[in-house]
Design a protein around this motif. Structure first.
Motif, PDB file in Angstrom:
ATOM      1  N   ARG A 189      -0.528  -3.723 -11.756  1.00  0.00           N
ATOM      2  CA  ARG A 189      -0.146  -4.838 -10.879  1.00  0.00           C
ATOM      3  C   ARG A 189      -1.221  -5.039  -9.807  1.00  0.00           C
ATOM      4  NH1 ARG A 189       6.369  -3.954  -9.772  1.00  0.00           N
ATOM      5  NH2 ARG A 189       7.066  -4.619 -11.852  1.00  0.00           N
ATOM      6  N   PRO A 190      -1.725  -6.251  -9.679  1.00  0.00           N
ATOM      7  CA  PRO A 190      -2.837  -6.470  -8.736  1.00  0.00           C
ATOM      8  C   PRO A 190      -2.442  -6.353  -7.275  1.00  0.00           C
ATOM      9  CG  PRO A 190      -2.083  -8.554  -9.691  1.00  0.00           C
ATOM     10  CD  PRO A 190      -1.373  -7.462 -10.432  1.00  0.00           C
ATOM     11  N   ASN A 191      -1.133  -6.405  -6.971  1.00  0.00           N
ATOM     12  CA  ASN A 191      -0.703  -6.316  -5.571  1.00  0.00           C
ATOM     13  C   ASN A 191      -0.266  -4.912  -5.172  1.00  0.00           C
ATOM     14  OD1 ASN A 191       1.572  -6.513  -7.219  1.00  0.00           O
ATOM     15  ND2 ASN A 191       2.787  -7.624  -5.706  1.00  0.00           N
ATOM     16  N   LEU A 192      -0.479  -3.930  -6.060  1.00  0.00           N
ATOM     17  CA  LEU A 192      -0.175  -2.527  -5.760  1.00  0.00           C
ATOM     18  C   LEU A 192      -1.465  -1.782  -5.452  1.00  0.00           C
ATOM     19  CD1 LEU A 192       1.712  -0.019  -5.700  1.00  0.00           C
ATOM     20  CD2 LEU A 192       1.275   0.217  -8.161  1.00  0.00           C
ATOM     21  N   PHE A 193      -1.490  -1.126  -4.301  1.00  0.00           N
ATOM     22  CA  PHE A 193      -2.650  -0.338  -3.881  1.00  0.00           C
ATOM     23  C   PHE A 193      -2.157   1.070  -3.546  1.00  0.00           C
ATOM     24  CE2 PHE A 193      -3.244  -4.747  -2.866  1.00  0.00           C
ATOM     25  CZ  PHE A 193      -4.537  -5.038  -3.287  1.00  0.00           C
ATOM     26  N   ILE A 194      -2.839   2.081  -4.084  1.00  0.00           N
ATOM     27  CA  ILE A 194      -2.426   3.464  -3.843  1.00  0.00           C
ATOM     28  C   ILE A 194      -3.591   4.270  -3.283  1.00  0.00           C
ATOM     29  CG2 ILE A 194      -1.529   5.591  -4.864  1.00  0.00           C
ATOM     30  CD1 ILE A 194      -0.021   3.998  -6.868  1.00  0.00           C
ATOM     31  N   LEU A 195      -3.352   4.876  -2.138  1.00  0.00           N
ATOM     32  CA  LEU A 195      -4.298   5.831  -1.565  1.00  0.00           C
ATOM     33  C   LEU A 195      -3.782   7.233  -1.845  1.00  0.00           C
ATOM     34  CD1 LEU A 195      -5.195   4.376   1.957  1.00  0.00           C
ATOM     35  CD2 LEU A 195      -6.670   4.486  -0.057  1.00  0.00           C
ATOM     36  N   LYS A 196      -4.573   8.033  -2.528  1.00  0.00           N
ATOM     37  CA  LYS A 196      -4.211   9.423  -2.819  1.00  0.00           C
ATOM     38  C   LYS A 196      -5.078  10.365  -1.991  1.00  0.00           C
ATOM     39  CE  LYS A 196      -4.581   7.874  -7.063  1.00  0.00           C
ATOM     40  NZ  LYS A 196      -4.641   7.669  -8.534  1.00  0.00           N
ATOM     41  N   ASN A 197      -4.614  11.611  -1.874  1.00  0.00           N
ATOM     42  CA  ASN A 197      -5.330  12.598  -1.046  1.00  0.00           C
ATOM     43  C   ASN A 197      -5.569  12.043   0.364  1.00  0.00           C
ATOM     44  OD1 ASN A 197      -5.743  14.637  -3.154  1.00  0.00           O
ATOM     45  ND2 ASN A 197      -7.056  13.079  -4.086  1.00  0.00           N
TER      46      ASN A 197
ATOM     47  N   LEU B  74       0.850  -1.190   0.000  1.00  0.00           N
ATOM     48  CA  LEU B  74       0.000   0.000   0.000  1.00  0.00           C
ATOM     49  C   LEU B  74       0.885   1.239   0.000  1.00  0.00           C
ATOM     50  CD1 LEU B  74      -2.806   1.411   0.322  1.00  0.00           C
ATOM     51  CD2 LEU B  74      -2.398   1.335   2.797  1.00  0.00           C
ATOM     52  N   LEU B  75       0.671   2.122  -0.962  1.00  0.00           N
ATOM     53  CA  LEU B  75       1.387   3.396  -1.046  1.00  0.00           C
ATOM     54  C   LEU B  75       0.423   4.511  -0.655  1.00  0.00           C
ATOM     55  CD1 LEU B  75       3.952   4.973  -1.924  1.00  0.00           C
ATOM     56  CD2 LEU B  75       3.011   5.020  -4.241  1.00  0.00           C
ATOM     57  N   VAL B  76       0.773   5.263   0.382  1.00  0.00           N
ATOM     58  CA  VAL B  76      -0.086   6.333   0.897  1.00  0.00           C
ATOM     59  C   VAL B  76       0.490   7.676   0.480  1.00  0.00           C
ATOM     60  CG1 VAL B  76      -1.107   7.383   2.950  1.00  0.00           C
ATOM     61  CG2 VAL B  76      -0.719   4.905   2.877  1.00  0.00           C
ATOM     62  N   GLU B  77      -0.264   8.441  -0.308  1.00  0.00           N
ATOM     63  CA  GLU B  77       0.188   9.740  -0.815  1.00  0.00           C
ATOM     64  C   GLU B  77      -0.798  10.839  -0.397  1.00  0.00           C
ATOM     65  OE1 GLU B  77       1.481  13.092  -2.344  1.00  0.00           O
ATOM     66  OE2 GLU B  77       2.714  11.283  -2.157  1.00  0.00           O
ATOM     67  N   ALA B  78      -0.246  11.929   0.166  1.00  0.00           N
ATOM     68  CA  ALA B  78      -1.095  13.021   0.648  1.00  0.00           C
ATOM     69  C   ALA B  78      -1.709  13.829  -0.482  1.00  0.00           C
ATOM     70  CB  ALA B  78      -0.292  13.932   1.566  1.00  0.00           C
ATOM     71  N   GLY B  79      -1.055  13.830  -1.658  1.00  0.00           N
ATOM     72  CA  GLY B  79      -1.578  14.572  -2.798  1.00  0.00           C
ATOM     73  C   GLY B  79      -2.313  13.675  -3.781  1.00  0.00           C
ATOM     74  N   ASP B  80      -2.582  14.238  -4.940  1.00  0.00           N
ATOM     75  CA  ASP B  80      -3.333  13.535  -5.986  1.00  0.00           C
ATOM     76  C   ASP B  80      -2.381  13.148  -7.108  1.00  0.00           C
ATOM     77  OD1 ASP B  80      -5.434  12.516  -7.515  1.00  0.00           O
ATOM     78  OD2 ASP B  80      -6.734  14.232  -7.115  1.00  0.00           O
TER      79      ASP B  80
END
Length: 596
Positions: free
Chosen positions: A257-265, A76-82
């Motif tokens: 990639r099915p094992n990559l998850f990204i949360l933006k904002n 899981l990649l957590v990013e504060a921006g968009d």
């Protein structure tokens, strides 16, 4: 008459263009769906992943890419921006619009001594707040630094970070596309199969300047990242038709990639521990919902040299006295968290050139035909004051500009935010051709620090930059400026009666112009950041992190970004951060039972 044109540039055109920039960036984000990036992940409170990476900037994108190479790991990649604005991918436009891209809006704390050439007396510490981070807004220079930088890291107790050990990771990340370098002896130092496109092209407009620097005793290099760094060269750029931001280079190719998850904002609020083991991250979504997400293997902080130490301190890792003062329960007393802040500071130097007949702005309009290139011819130099020294003391990034260009004014007003008096003087100098340069002190001894402003994760921390607080730095910077400006004594400069432009720094008007004392005053008042903040979670024998970038005093937590540098390198930091992330990814794989 020309002074009136300079006044109009600064007072009317620059602010107007700033508004237009914001409109272009806003509308490109609203109406253009950038399909280069993954969709927002949907997560539930308490959900588990193998790895959580906090910060989707330069380092975080690399780590997310490399860890998801292991098919049975979830990341899981957590990013504060968009997602970055669509126009960020267009090299020439992104350079001109970068100041209006989403930013963390960090400012240094006013010290009352420096930055008199800025109206606020503080320095805007630009940091991109979007997937790919500041790699969307940097000037795309690909510079690795000097061999001595990394050998010194190793000598400071960081075995495995010497030049011979890090070179394979520079090569691993790179996809070189340069006939100039491919034909050079240093081609063996480069990679051709990596994710990051790198190009380098020599143009005719720079020849006379290279001849002048050569006349003054400097080597002219084909490759600034070759076996020798001292000398002048055309830069290598992280562009290959499109800007090679970390998001575009490392996330776009793997977005499905099915094992990559990204949360933006999504803001990471703190790391949660079970005893001394990092087990979860508290996040806040754009609508204010707070969730806890678990990591079964590791949590990696890649939030940058300002936000990573902030997150550590919010999580209870930092100087105990400061944490108690702020009302944070101390999990582990780590006095060096947030200290050792280093940055490359720059000042502008403008030298006059030929008197040409080019019409104002005409040369700038040619950019419309070359949007896939850097918007100006560029010369980069690395110079040592002691001629028997193998590493540089200062860097020069110089732009030969035609008469009437707006580029100098835009950089002055909209990028580095010097005051109107300085920018008008700079714009007035463009009544003839100019060589506009940014001169960088590469190895400052001054150190700053990051401290919490409050325990609210939404509050930016305090950035005590303390630039040039070491008096030796002031003297060294002045020597660098004296050394660089000596190029006006070259025959080609003397032929056109080249002069150093007086930028009307009011604090220095009683100093003999271009004297040592003048340059000391000039550096103190005109200094700005090159946006290379680093060192605030430094690795070392007693550092915040160990040589494998694991946070001391706890388990399951690493820092992977510019903050781990024990000492800043001899050049721009983007390529270096990518190298750190590549090497860290192999360490994480190895420590979790996967051969790299």
């Amino acid at each position: 008459m020309w002074f009136l044109w300079a006044y109009i540039q600064v007072k009317i055109l620059a602010p107007l263009l700033a508004v237009i920039q914001i409109l272009i960036v806003s509308t490109s984000s609203l109406f253009l769906n950038n399909e280069h990036y993954p969709n927002q992940a949907k997560v539930y409170d308490g959900e588990s992943f193998d790895f959580i990476v906090i910060g989707g900037g330069s380092a975080g994108c690399v780590v997310a890419n490399r860890l998801t190479e292991v098919g049975n790991w979830t990341v899981l990649l957590v990013e504060a921006g968009d997602d970055p604005p669509y126009v960020s991918e267009i090299p020439a436009i992104s350079i001109l619009l970068g100041a209006s891209f989403p930013d963390w809006n960090h400012y240094t704390v006013k010290d009352g001594v420096t930055a008199g050439g800025h109206d606020t007396g503080t320095i805007h510490q630009t940091m991109g707040k979007m997937l790919g981070g500041s790699s969307n807004i940097n000037y795309m220079f690909y510079v690795r630094g000097n061999k001595a930088d990394y050998d010194e890291w190793a000598a400071m107790g960081n075995r495995g970070w010497d030049w011979d050990s890090v070179l394979p990771y520079f090569k691993k990340t790179q996809r070189l596309r340069s006939d100039l370098i491919s034909r050079s002896q240093s081609f063996s130092l480069h990679g051709s199969e990596g994710y990051l496109g790198v190009t380098s092209v020599r143009d005719k407009q720079t020849k006379k300047y290279f001849d002048a620097f050569k006349e003054m005793g400097h080597d002219i290099l084909d490759d600034i990242n070759g076996f020798e760094q001292l000398g002048y060269s055309v830069p290598s750029y992280t562009l290959d038709k499109l800007r090679q931001s970390a998001g575009f280079a490392f996330i776009t190719p793997i977005k499905d990639r099915p094992n990559l998850f990204i949360l933006k904002n999504t803001l990471a609020r703190k790391v949660i521990f079970d005893g001394k083991r990092a087990v979860a991250v508290e996040i806040q979504e754009s609508k204010g919902v707070i969730k806890t997400l678990k990591a079964t293997k590791e949590i990696i902080l890649s939030a940058g040299a300002v936000n990573s130490p902030q997150l550590l301190m919010l999580s209870g890792i930092g100087p105990k006295d400061h944490l108690e003062e702020m009302g944070v329960n101390t999990l582990f007393n780590s006095p060096d968290v947030g200290t050792n802040l280093q940055d490359h500071i720059v000042v502008p130097v403008v030298l006059t050139g030929e008197s040409s007949t080019t019409l104002p702005i005409l040369d700038d309009l040619k950019l419309l035909n070359n949007l896939d290139r850097f918007p100006a011819s560029t010369i980069m130099g690395h110079v040592a004051l002691e001629k028997n020294q193998s590493f540089p003391d200062y860097q020069v990034t110089a732009f030969p500009l035609k008469r009437g260009t707006l580029l100098a004014t835009l950089m002055c007003s909209n990028v580095f935010n010097w005051n109107d008096q300085i920018c008008i003087a700079m714009a007035d100098s463009t009544k003839q051709d100019t060589l506009f340069a940014l001169v960088t002190l590469l190895h400052p001894k001054s150190r700053g620090k990051i401290r919490l402003k409050s325990i609210n994760p939404k509050d930016n921390p305090r950035v005590y930059a303390d630039h040039l607080s070491n008096k030796g730095d002031v003297k060294k910077f002045a020597q660098c400026l004296l050394d660089y400006t000596s190029v006006v004594n070259a025959k080609s400069f003397m032929k056109v009666k080249s002069k150093i432009v007086d930028l009307k720094v009011k604090q220095c008007n009683r100093k003999p112009f271009a004297s040592t004392k003048y340059w000391e005053c000039y550096a103190l008042n005109l200094l700005a950041s090159q946006y290379h903040v680093s060192g605030t979670c430094a690795m070392g024998t007693d550092g915040v992190v160990d040589k494998r970038l694991r946070v001391r005093g706890v388990k399951g937590l690493r820092v992977v970004d510019a903050s781990v540098m024990p000492k800043i390198v001899s050049g721009n930091t983007y390529a270096v951060v990518l190298m750190i992330a590549e090497k860290a990814s192999d360490m994480i794989k190895s420590d979790n039972g996967v051969s790299a």
